[in-house]
Design an enzyme around this catalytic site. Structure first.
Site, mmCIF file in Angstrom:
data_model
loop_
_atom_site.group_PDB
_atom_site.id
_atom_site.type_symbol
_atom_site.label_atom_id
_atom_site.label_comp_id
_atom_site.label_asym_id
_atom_site.label_seq_id
_atom_site.Cartn_x
_atom_site.Cartn_y
_atom_site.Cartn_z
ATOM 1 N N GLY A 15 33.488 41.347 48.738
ATOM 2 C CA GLY A 15 33.824 42.589 49.299
ATOM 3 C C GLY A 15 35.135 41.972 50.206
ATOM 4 C CB SER A 16 37.502 39.246 50.634
ATOM 5 O OG SER A 16 37.991 39.046 49.684
ATOM 6 C CG MET A 95 32.482 41.255 38.587
ATOM 7 S SD MET A 95 34.177 41.110 38.676
ATOM 8 C CE MET A 95 34.435 39.827 37.547
ATOM 9 C CG ASN A 112 40.781 46.067 38.826
ATOM 10 O OD1 ASN A 112 39.918 45.915 39.545
ATOM 11 N ND2 ASN A 112 41.269 45.346 37.575
ATOM 12 C CG HIS A 114 42.867 40.822 36.800
ATOM 13 N ND1 HIS A 114 41.802 40.931 36.270
ATOM 14 C CD2 HIS A 114 43.648 40.118 36.321
ATOM 15 C CE1 HIS A 114 41.685 39.953 35.345
ATOM 16 N NE2 HIS A 114 42.843 39.252 35.219
ATOM 17 C CG ASP A 146 44.745 51.696 30.434
ATOM 18 O OD1 ASP A 146 43.741 50.782 30.465
ATOM 19 O OD2 ASP A 146 45.858 51.629 30.059
HETATM 20 C C1 GAR Z 1 38.849 39.188 43.595
HETATM 21 O O1 GAR Z 1 39.629 37.938 43.252
HETATM 22 C C2 GAR Z 1 39.352 40.006 42.573
HETATM 23 O O2 GAR Z 1 40.769 39.870 41.970
HETATM 24 C C3 GAR Z 1 38.412 39.641 41.335
HETATM 25 O O3 GAR Z 1 37.243 39.404 41.915
HETATM 26 C C4 GAR Z 1 37.288 38.953 43.095
HETATM 27 C C5 GAR Z 1 36.648 39.637 44.277
HETATM 28 O O4 GAR Z 1 36.433 39.188 45.561
HETATM 29 N N1 GAR Z 1 38.451 40.583 40.258
HETATM 30 C C6 GAR Z 1 38.269 40.608 38.928
HETATM 31 O O5 GAR Z 1 38.308 39.362 38.435
HETATM 32 C C7 GAR Z 1 38.199 41.662 38.093
HETATM 33 N N2 GAR Z 1 38.391 41.468 36.740
HETATM 34 P P1 GAR Z 1 36.282 39.992 46.684
HETATM 35 O O6 GAR Z 1 34.898 40.576 46.401
HETATM 36 O O7 GAR Z 1 36.128 39.387 47.843
HETATM 37 O O8 GAR Z 1 37.166 41.369 46.874
#
Ligand code: GAR
Length: 195
Positions: A15-16, A95, A112, A114, A146
């Site tokens: 959740g950063s 995810m 989103n 990414h 989408d």
């Molecule tokens: C982030 O790096 C985000 O871009 C990635 O998961 C991480 C979550 O970090 N998302 C994906 O790969 C989606 N396809 P967080 O929980 O610290 O925000």
């Protein structure tokens, strides 16, 4: 005074990115309020962060599926977000693939983040894909969601060079620093375009 836009956040991990949105709200950089945080991972630290910030935090019951996001679960999530008054939905490390049931309710209002310069390296562990591919540059993308996987229109991208000696982990750390700037930036653009 600028009106506060109501956001719901879905995440699966630490959740950063959600924290970065909260921080931007806190310092008055983003006129928004996070009204609900939901996670398909009951142990996701994102839920703890939300609770600490006094935000309702709920677990998404995915009916025992490991990676699928069943239609009836998406419908329920859409309903909860609406009940909480969310106008926009931010996927922050969520995810599972969002499909029609949620898009029907929040189409054009789901974003989103990414960890790559899309359309390069969609899917899982994009930072590792970048290292394996030997590219000189990667980054992050905030885009509208989408029905595809990491395919919607791009709102903001930030570049991150791949340095000599980078591992998947060190690259991901530097990408995350840019993500935390990109997400608030993208939301500001989106808010300005949807009065
Ligand atoms: C982030 O790096 C985000 O871009 C990635 O998961 C991480 C979550 O970090 N998302 C994906 O790969 C989606 N396809 P967080 O929980 O610290 O925000």
């Amino acid at each position: 005074m600028e009106k506060k836009r109501k956001i719901g956040v879905l995440g699966s991990g630490s959740g950063s990115n959600m924290q970065a949105l909260l921080d931007a709200i806190e310092v008055g950089e983003l006129a928004a309020e996070i009204v609900l945080v939901m996670s398909d991972n009951p142990d996701g630290y994102i839920l703890e962060r939300a609770r600490q910030a006094g935000i309702p935090a709920e677990v998404i019951d995915c009916a025992g599926y490991q990676s699928k996001f069943p239609d009836h679960c998406q419908e329920r999530v859409g309903k909860r977000l609406q009940e909480a008054g969310a106008e926009f939905v931010c996927l922050a490390g969520f995810m599972r693939l969002v499909k029609q049931p949620l898009l029907d309710v929040y189409g054009g209002k789901i974003l989103n983040i990414h960890p790559s310069l899309l359309p390069h390296f969609p899917g899982l562990e994009a930072w590792r894909q970048a290292i394996d591919a030997g590219v000189a540059e990667s980054g992050c993308t905030v885009h509208y969601v989408d029905a595809g996987m990491d395919t919607g229109p791009v709102i903001v991208q930030r570049q991150v060079p791949v340095l000599q000696g980078d591992t998947a982990e060190t690259l991901h750390e530097r990408i995350q620093e840019q993500e935390h700037i990109a997400y608030p930036e993208a939301l500001k653009l989106v808010f300005a375009q949807s009065p």
